[in-house]
Design a protein around this motif. Structure first.
Motif, PDB file in Angstrom:
ATOM      1  N   VAL A 148       0.851  -1.198   0.000  1.00  0.00           N
ATOM      2  CA  VAL A 148       0.000   0.000   0.000  1.00  0.00           C
ATOM      3  C   VAL A 148       0.884   1.244   0.000  1.00  0.00           C
ATOM      4  CG1 VAL A 148      -1.643   1.320   1.408  1.00  0.00           C
ATOM      5  CG2 VAL A 148      -1.974  -1.149   1.091  1.00  0.00           C
ATOM      6  N   GLN A 149       1.879   1.248   0.896  1.00  0.00           N
ATOM      7  CA  GLN A 149       2.789   2.391   1.022  1.00  0.00           C
ATOM      8  C   GLN A 149       3.541   2.649  -0.296  1.00  0.00           C
ATOM      9  OE1 GLN A 149       5.604   1.482   4.055  1.00  0.00           O
ATOM     10  NE2 GLN A 149       6.621   3.480   3.944  1.00  0.00           N
ATOM     11  N   ILE A 150       3.978   1.598  -0.960  1.00  0.00           N
ATOM     12  CA  ILE A 150       4.769   1.788  -2.183  1.00  0.00           C
ATOM     13  C   ILE A 150       3.882   2.284  -3.319  1.00  0.00           C
ATOM     14  CG2 ILE A 150       6.107   0.546  -3.951  1.00  0.00           C
ATOM     15  CD1 ILE A 150       7.531  -0.826  -1.580  1.00  0.00           C
ATOM     16  N   ALA A 184      -3.703  -7.248  -4.892  1.00  0.00           N
ATOM     17  CA  ALA A 184      -3.936  -6.083  -5.753  1.00  0.00           C
ATOM     18  C   ALA A 184      -5.262  -5.410  -5.397  1.00  0.00           C
ATOM     19  CB  ALA A 184      -3.938  -6.514  -7.217  1.00  0.00           C
ATOM     20  N   ALA A 185      -6.315  -6.214  -5.175  1.00  0.00           N
ATOM     21  CA  ALA A 185      -7.626  -5.648  -4.828  1.00  0.00           C
ATOM     22  C   ALA A 185      -7.527  -4.874  -3.513  1.00  0.00           C
ATOM     23  CB  ALA A 185      -8.658  -6.768  -4.711  1.00  0.00           C
ATOM     24  N   HIS A 186      -6.776  -5.422  -2.562  1.00  0.00           N
ATOM     25  CA  HIS A 186      -6.573  -4.753  -1.266  1.00  0.00           C
ATOM     26  C   HIS A 186      -5.856  -3.422  -1.461  1.00  0.00           C
ATOM     27  CE1 HIS A 186      -5.167  -4.002   2.786  1.00  0.00           C
ATOM     28  NE2 HIS A 186      -3.915  -4.218   2.446  1.00  0.00           N
ATOM     29  N   VAL A 187      -4.802  -3.414  -2.285  1.00  0.00           N
ATOM     30  CA  VAL A 187      -4.018  -2.191  -2.523  1.00  0.00           C
ATOM     31  C   VAL A 187      -4.890  -1.150  -3.235  1.00  0.00           C
ATOM     32  CG1 VAL A 187      -2.025  -1.240  -3.769  1.00  0.00           C
ATOM     33  CG2 VAL A 187      -1.805  -3.418  -2.550  1.00  0.00           C
ATOM     34  N   ALA A 188      -5.662  -1.594  -4.229  1.00  0.00           N
ATOM     35  CA  ALA A 188      -6.524  -0.664  -4.974  1.00  0.00           C
ATOM     36  C   ALA A 188      -7.569  -0.056  -4.029  1.00  0.00           C
ATOM     37  CB  ALA A 188      -7.197  -1.389  -6.134  1.00  0.00           C
ATOM     38  N   GLY A 211      -0.978   9.807 -12.224  1.00  0.00           N
ATOM     39  CA  GLY A 211      -1.256   9.879 -13.660  1.00  0.00           C
ATOM     40  C   GLY A 211      -0.515   8.864 -14.507  1.00  0.00           C
ATOM     41  N   VAL A 212       0.219   7.948 -13.865  1.00  0.00           N
ATOM     42  CA  VAL A 212       0.943   6.916 -14.624  1.00  0.00           C
ATOM     43  C   VAL A 212       0.194   5.598 -14.445  1.00  0.00           C
ATOM     44  CG1 VAL A 212       3.189   5.761 -14.915  1.00  0.00           C
ATOM     45  CG2 VAL A 212       3.086   8.093 -14.021  1.00  0.00           C
ATOM     46  N   PRO A 213      -0.044   4.831 -15.533  1.00  0.00           N
ATOM     47  CA  PRO A 213      -0.730   3.545 -15.343  1.00  0.00           C
ATOM     48  C   PRO A 213       0.112   2.597 -14.473  1.00  0.00           C
ATOM     49  CG  PRO A 213      -0.476   4.081 -17.693  1.00  0.00           C
ATOM     50  CD  PRO A 213       0.301   5.098 -16.926  1.00  0.00           C
ATOM     51  N   VAL A 214      -0.564   1.866 -13.595  1.00  0.00           N
ATOM     52  CA  VAL A 214       0.141   0.906 -12.729  1.00  0.00           C
ATOM     53  C   VAL A 214      -0.281  -0.509 -13.120  1.00  0.00           C
ATOM     54  CG1 VAL A 214       0.473   0.098 -10.351  1.00  0.00           C
ATOM     55  CG2 VAL A 214       0.292   2.554 -10.811  1.00  0.00           C
ATOM     56  N   LEU A 215       0.711  -1.352 -13.384  1.00  0.00           N
ATOM     57  CA  LEU A 215       0.460  -2.767 -13.689  1.00  0.00           C
ATOM     58  C   LEU A 215       0.906  -3.564 -12.465  1.00  0.00           C
ATOM     59  CD1 LEU A 215       2.064  -2.881 -17.286  1.00  0.00           C
ATOM     60  CD2 LEU A 215      -0.198  -2.070 -16.621  1.00  0.00           C
ATOM     61  N   PHE A 216      -0.027  -4.216 -11.800  1.00  0.00           N
ATOM     62  CA  PHE A 216       0.280  -4.896 -10.526  1.00  0.00           C
ATOM     63  C   PHE A 216       0.163  -6.409 -10.714  1.00  0.00           C
ATOM     64  CE2 PHE A 216      -0.109  -6.503  -6.302  1.00  0.00           C
ATOM     65  CZ  PHE A 216       0.458  -5.565  -5.450  1.00  0.00           C
ATOM     66  N   ALA A 217       1.217  -7.135 -10.324  1.00  0.00           N
ATOM     67  CA  ALA A 217       1.220  -8.598 -10.512  1.00  0.00           C
ATOM     68  C   ALA A 217       1.968  -9.277  -9.359  1.00  0.00           C
ATOM     69  CB  ALA A 217       1.926  -8.929 -11.840  1.00  0.00           C
ATOM     70  N   PRO A 218       1.793 -10.577  -9.134  1.00  0.00           N
ATOM     71  CA  PRO A 218       0.806 -11.417  -9.802  1.00  0.00           C
ATOM     72  C   PRO A 218      -0.436 -11.693  -8.941  1.00  0.00           C
ATOM     73  CG  PRO A 218       2.526 -12.816  -8.871  1.00  0.00           C
ATOM     74  CD  PRO A 218       2.803 -11.392  -8.421  1.00  0.00           C
ATOM     75  N   ARG A 224      -6.245   3.824  -6.120  1.00  0.00           N
ATOM     76  CA  ARG A 224      -5.517   3.951  -7.392  1.00  0.00           C
ATOM     77  C   ARG A 224      -6.013   2.892  -8.379  1.00  0.00           C
ATOM     78  NH1 ARG A 224      -0.044   6.587  -8.577  1.00  0.00           N
ATOM     79  NH2 ARG A 224      -0.074   6.230 -10.809  1.00  0.00           N
ATOM     80  N   PRO A 225      -6.484   3.298  -9.571  1.00  0.00           N
ATOM     81  CA  PRO A 225      -6.867   2.263 -10.534  1.00  0.00           C
ATOM     82  C   PRO A 225      -5.618   1.513 -10.999  1.00  0.00           C
ATOM     83  CG  PRO A 225      -7.258   4.487 -11.403  1.00  0.00           C
ATOM     84  CD  PRO A 225      -6.586   4.656 -10.092  1.00  0.00           C
ATOM     85  N   MET A 226      -5.724   0.209 -11.118  1.00  0.00           N
ATOM     86  CA  MET A 226      -4.543  -0.566 -11.521  1.00  0.00           C
ATOM     87  C   MET A 226      -4.963  -1.656 -12.507  1.00  0.00           C
ATOM     88  SD  MET A 226      -2.375  -1.048  -7.976  1.00  0.00           S
ATOM     89  CE  MET A 226      -3.347  -2.379  -7.349  1.00  0.00           C
ATOM     90  N   ASP A 227      -4.037  -2.007 -13.381  1.00  0.00           N
ATOM     91  CA  ASP A 227      -4.228  -3.170 -14.230  1.00  0.00           C
ATOM     92  C   ASP A 227      -3.721  -4.362 -13.419  1.00  0.00           C
ATOM     93  OD1 ASP A 227      -5.279  -3.177 -16.882  1.00  0.00           O
ATOM     94  OD2 ASP A 227      -3.500  -4.341 -17.438  1.00  0.00           O
ATOM     95  N   ILE A 228      -4.533  -5.387 -13.282  1.00  0.00           N
ATOM     96  CA  ILE A 228      -4.198  -6.452 -12.318  1.00  0.00           C
ATOM     97  C   ILE A 228      -3.995  -7.790 -13.014  1.00  0.00           C
ATOM     98  CG2 ILE A 228      -5.124  -7.766 -10.349  1.00  0.00           C
ATOM     99  CD1 ILE A 228      -6.520  -5.138  -9.467  1.00  0.00           C
ATOM    100  N   TRP A 229      -2.885  -8.465 -12.702  1.00  0.00           N
ATOM    101  CA  TRP A 229      -2.597  -9.805 -13.227  1.00  0.00           C
ATOM    102  C   TRP A 229      -3.497 -10.821 -12.526  1.00  0.00           C
ATOM    103  CZ3 TRP A 229       0.390 -10.903 -17.294  1.00  0.00           C
ATOM    104  CH2 TRP A 229       0.733 -12.242 -17.516  1.00  0.00           C
TER     105      TRP A 229
END
Ligand code: 13P
Ligand code: SF4
Length: 325
Positions: A151-153, A172-176, A160-167, A181-186
């Motif tokens: 979460v902190q990172i 990822a759902a918890h962080v979002a 304004g930069v797209p974030v790709l979070f994996a895996p 922050r909207p994220m693309d999630i693996w």
């Protein structure tokens, strides 16, 4: 009819008795001194392995210990990606994983080529990978995170930069949820945590009314549980220890891998810890035993190393992680 030639029977019968636990412990102690070795163990390790470790902790704590150790040999009582992280941080040291089959189903959901394809489809995106990934995958990433600092990172990333979070899709759902922050999630998950059902949590709550929940963000059940308890905090394995120490509750339902119960019982005596399900057991973590730690220290077997070009690229996201959180 025998398939073993008679001249070999005598050799086969020269069986040596298995060492006793006391002999193994003496041997590990002696070898640890002779080799100037440190034993780092994850919170999911077997109780007897946790007891002989120099340090027991979560992925973040273990990475920090690996970064600062002065030992010549690091024995990693954990899984392969953790030993790889230690090798990335310590190019001059010998890193041993006592059973090289100790992998991780979550790390297996993502390859370096998978990350390259994902980046190509999302130009300009920042790739954030969970520490449960191979060195090859980390080498393609911008940031590494653990459950203790994800979460902190993500909060520290430029807007304004797209974030790709994996895996891990549940982390990822918890962080979002926490960062907004909207994220693309693996679409990856750990087979142990994904299998913990909301019904398992509900059954333990019914059996232990008033018990506090300690839920790991890798759990598949966390989204449903959060619907019922919207202000529930999720904890890394080390976060669970701190929470149990600080909370007024006397009983806790431990919603993660079974080994965590032992760590909590050791660190927080006088309180009760109930595993959410006896089946929540990581067979990879349990591959590490006193026997193979002893043999690995004796023979320097189970070496884990990372090719230098990959190591240098994988070091960057790990160092960024250690610097931020
Ligand atoms: P932690 O970082 O919380 O220790 O989790 C590691 C892990 O493998 C969880 O399955
Ligand atoms: Fe990997 Fe899951 Fe085992 Fe953790 S519990 S090491 S995520 S398989």
């Amino acid at each position: 009819m025998s398939i073993i030639p008679p001249q070999q029977h005598e050799h086969l019968l020269q069986l040596r008795p298995l060492p006793t636990e006391a002999e193994l412990l003496d041997g590990i102690e002696r070898l640890r001194r002779e080799r100037n070795a440190v034993i780092l163990a994850h919170n999911y390790q077997r109780p007897e392995v946790q007891q002989i470790a120099d340090f027991v902790g979560d992925s973040l704590g273990l990475a920090r210990q690996a970064a600062r150790t002065s030992a010549d040999v690091i024995v990693f009582a954990g899984v392969h990606f953790m030993a790889e992280s230690a090798a990335i941080l310590n190019p001059g040291k010998t890193v041993l994983l006592p059973d090289l089959r100790a992998g991780c189903s979550l790390a297996d959901t993502l390859t370096a080529q998978g990350v390259r394809d994902w980046k190509a489809a999302n130009p300009g995106g920042l790739v954030v990978v969970y520490v449960n990934t191979t060195a090859d995958v980390k080498a393609e990433a911008d940031y590494c995170v653990t459950s203790g600092n994800a979460v902190q990172i993500v909060r520290s990333l430029p807007e304004g930069v797209p974030v790709l979070f994996a895996p891990d899709k549940y982390l990822a759902a918890h962080v979002a949820r926490e960062t907004g922050r909207p994220m693309d999630i693996w679409d990856g998950a750990c087979h142990v945590h994904a299998a913990i059902r909301p019904e398992d949590v509900a059954a333990q709550q019914a059996a232990h009314p008033g018990a506090e929940l300690l839920v790991h963000p890798e759990c598949g059940c966390s989204t449903r549980v959060l619907r019922d308890v919207p202000d529930l905090q999720l904890y890394s394995t080390e976060g669970m220890v701190t929470r149990a120490q600080q909370s007024d509750a006397e009983t806790f339902i431990v919603v993660t891998e079974l080994g965590m119960v032992h760590r909590l019982e050791r660190e927080v005596p006088g309180k009760a810890f109930v595993p959410v399900a006896r089946t929540a057991c990581c067979e990879y973590m349990k591959m590490i035993t006193l026997e193979n730690i002893h043999d690995s220290l004796r023979d320097l077997s189970g070496r884990v190393s990372v090719p230098e070009d990959v190591r240098v690229r994988a070091l960057r996201p790990i160092e960024r992680m250690i610097a931020i959180g």
